[in-house]
Design a protein around this motif. Structure first.
Motif, PDB file in Angstrom:
ATOM      1  N   ARG A 137      25.872  45.891 -35.092  1.00 43.88           N
ATOM      2  CA  ARG A 137      26.014  44.761 -34.165  1.00 43.88           C
ATOM      3  C   ARG A 137      27.478  44.653 -33.732  1.00 43.88           C
ATOM      4  N   VAL A 138      27.678  44.566 -32.427  1.00 36.91           N
ATOM      5  CA  VAL A 138      29.007  44.371 -31.860  1.00 36.91           C
ATOM      6  C   VAL A 138      29.033  42.998 -31.198  1.00 36.91           C
ATOM      7  N   TYR A 139      29.785  42.078 -31.798  1.00 40.42           N
ATOM      8  CA  TYR A 139      29.905  40.722 -31.259  1.00 40.42           C
ATOM      9  C   TYR A 139      31.049  40.701 -30.242  1.00 40.42           C
ATOM     10  N   TYR A 140      30.828  40.048 -29.119  1.00 37.29           N
ATOM     11  CA  TYR A 140      31.819  40.072 -28.044  1.00 37.29           C
ATOM     12  C   TYR A 140      31.965  38.690 -27.412  1.00 37.29           C
ATOM     13  N   SER A 141      33.058  38.531 -26.692  1.00 37.42           N
ATOM     14  CA  SER A 141      33.265  37.369 -25.829  1.00 37.42           C
ATOM     15  C   SER A 141      33.983  37.860 -24.579  1.00 37.42           C
ATOM     16  N   THR A 142      33.601  37.328 -23.431  1.00 34.81           N
ATOM     17  CA  THR A 142      34.158  37.825 -22.176  1.00 34.81           C
ATOM     18  C   THR A 142      35.482  37.143 -21.847  1.00 34.81           C
ATOM     19  N   GLY A 145      33.458  50.828 -25.004  1.00 32.43           N
ATOM     20  CA  GLY A 145      34.136  50.916 -23.719  1.00 32.43           C
ATOM     21  C   GLY A 145      33.661  49.820 -22.781  1.00 32.43           C
ATOM     22  N   GLY A 146      34.209  49.833 -21.586  1.00 35.30           N
ATOM     23  CA  GLY A 146      33.802  48.853 -20.591  1.00 35.30           C
ATOM     24  C   GLY A 146      34.980  48.092 -20.039  1.00 35.30           C
ATOM     25  N   HIS A 147      34.732  46.858 -19.597  1.00 34.48           N
ATOM     26  CA  HIS A 147      35.785  46.085 -18.946  1.00 34.48           C
ATOM     27  C   HIS A 147      35.536  44.585 -19.080  1.00 34.48           C
ATOM     28  N   GLY A 148      36.628  43.859 -19.330  1.00 40.04           N
ATOM     29  CA  GLY A 148      36.595  42.410 -19.208  1.00 40.04           C
ATOM     30  C   GLY A 148      36.035  41.651 -20.392  1.00 40.04           C
ATOM     31  N   TYR A 149      36.159  42.213 -21.603  1.00 34.23           N
ATOM     32  CA  TYR A 149      35.624  41.504 -22.764  1.00 34.23           C
ATOM     33  C   TYR A 149      36.462  41.806 -24.007  1.00 34.23           C
ATOM     34  N   TYR A 150      36.212  41.013 -25.049  1.00 34.21           N
ATOM     35  CA  TYR A 150      36.833  41.202 -26.348  1.00 34.21           C
ATOM     36  C   TYR A 150      35.787  41.612 -27.372  1.00 34.21           C
ATOM     37  N   VAL A 151      36.117  42.564 -28.214  1.00 35.06           N
ATOM     38  CA  VAL A 151      35.326  42.829 -29.402  1.00 35.06           C
ATOM     39  C   VAL A 151      35.825  41.870 -30.466  1.00 35.06           C
ATOM     40  N   ASP A 152      34.927  41.006 -30.964  1.00 38.46           N
ATOM     41  CA  ASP A 152      35.316  39.996 -31.941  1.00 38.46           C
ATOM     42  C   ASP A 152      34.897  40.360 -33.369  1.00 38.46           C
ATOM     43  N   ARG A 153      33.822  41.143 -33.460  1.00 44.78           N
ATOM     44  CA  ARG A 153      33.367  41.499 -34.810  1.00 44.78           C
ATOM     45  C   ARG A 153      32.376  42.666 -34.697  1.00 44.78           C
TER      46      ARG A 153
END
Length: 412
Positions: free
Chosen positions: A341-346, A400-408
């Protein structure tokens, strides 16, 4: 007979409820006949009028009983006019317009809708990305927008703030300003002041001295570090999740609250909190500000936790071009069937938000694709033996990608 029917028809028409002269006494119920306000949409106010800032809010009301009714005009809850007509210049922004018609007998009715005033081409403008419109007195806040280079001050609550700093973002600019410390809790309209003294609308912000959690409250791992972010979090005295109350924190500041999540079984729990003065802790959600949030507890094992920005627009060699902070040796210990699981926030200022899971050679993991994301969430992927072999043979694991943070990043 036809003549009699015609006269009857005329009589009925002249007594229509829509005729402002048909109701003649102050004891009758007031009505605002014209203009007609649109119905609410999904419980929200609908747009009543829209025009550019070089025009005016200009209209005349038709009310009944006309001779016994007075009208008051309110913008954002503040009375701005009295009478059956208005003509007022407004800065760019969205306003809540309410008209209250009251008879001399004390009977009232009202109509309400949104007035949208559009900026002119080249005007300094602001937009709303996320929760940045909730600010704390004495704290640094951010306005996102365009054409902000010549802004020298921000006006809020009758005060001009010159302690500002401008940054360039992916799709515009970010103006940081210091919220006056003496502002009381309320909603304020902001103006942008340029070098020539001209004033431009920046819409509204809500100043609050209450503790508000803006992110991190909806997920946690049992018996593991749990980080909440927001404003005024230094005022929090306790967090309650299920029947467990935590009063001791690992780290606490105005913007961050770090604690150890209780050792609870997997499931969904209510989370609430109290501040040092006994007030309720509040939470920012898609449905507004609430006093209770739902948190999902899981038994996932955390491989990495932080706040790492990802943008493939970064040049080669930039650490934020991808997320590559978990070594191959970690994946060498995992078995096929493990849930990743990759938790993210934009990032609110980014023009778009996309994410993909891949190897160190930028090869997409099997059965994955580039996905559009928004807000905060989680990308779940079941690791196959093929995927684990690719990670070992192609220089590791990347996001990879654009415009987000990997949080956990977790496994289960």
């Amino acid at each position: 007979m036809l003549l009699a029917m015609g006269l009857l028809s005329m009589t009925l028409t002249s007594c229509s409820d829509d005729d402002p002269i048909s109701t003649a006494t102050a004891n009758d119920d007031p009505r605002i006949i014209d203009p007609v306000f649109p119905d609410r949409e999904n419980g929200q106010l609908a747009t009543f009028a829209e025009f550019s800032r070089d025009a005016k809010l200009s209209m005349t009301l038709t009310v009944t009983p006309a001779d016994y009714t007075t009208c008051e005009w309110f913008l954002d809850g503040k009375k701005v006019n009295e009478g059956k007509s208005i003509e007022q210049q407004l800065e760019a922004g969205t306003y809540d317009l309410k008209i209250v018609a009251t008879t001399t007998a004390g009977k009232s009715t009202s109509r309400e809708g949104l007035v949208k005033v559009k900026p002119l081409d080249g005007d300094p403008t602001t937009t709303t990305k996320s929760f940045e419109r909730f600010v704390a007195p004495g704290a640094v806040a951010t306005l996102y927008g365009t054409n902000l280079s010549n802004i020298k001050a921000v006006a809020i609550g009758g005060q001009q703030v010159t302690d500002i700093e401008l940054e360039t973002t992916d799709d515009g600019q970010a103006l940081q300003y210091l919220v006056p410390e003496n502002l009381k809790d309320s909603t304020y309209r902001i103006s942008l002041i340029d070098n020539d003294g001209n004033s431009y609308g920046g819409n509204q912000v809500t100043v609050t001295s209450k503790a508000l959690v803006t992110a991190g409250a909806n997920r946690a791992n049992a018996n593991a570090t749990w980080t909440l972010t927001g404003i005024n979090l230094d005022k929090v005295a306790s967090i309650t999740i299920g029947d467990k109350t935590i009063t001791s924190f690992d780290n606490q500041s105005s913007e961050t609250l770090v604690l150890t999540c209780p050792n609870l079984a997997e499931g969904e729990y209510d989370v609430t909190g109290k501040t040092k003065d006994g007030s309720e802790l509040t939470f920012y959600t898609a449905n507004g500000i609430v006093n209770s949030e739902k948190v999902t507890i899981s038994s996932e094992r955390t491989l990495w936790e932080g706040h790492h920005y990802v943008s493939w627009d970064k040049p080669d060699g930039d650490p934020n071009k991808t997320f590559n902070l978990i070594g191959q040796d970690v994946f060498a210990q995992l078995k096929a069937g493990t849930i990743l699981r990759v938790y993210y926030s934009t990032e609110p200022s980014a023009t778009y938000h996309q994410m993909q899971l891949m190897t160190g050679w930028w090869t997409l993991l099997p059965n994955t694709e580039k996905i559009d994301i928004s807000g905060s969430g989680v990308d779940t992927y079941t690791l196959t033996q093929e995927a684990l072999d690719l990670i070992q043979n192609q220089s590791g694991f990347l996001c990879g990608g654009h415009g987000y943070y990997v949080d956990r990043v977790t496994v289960q």
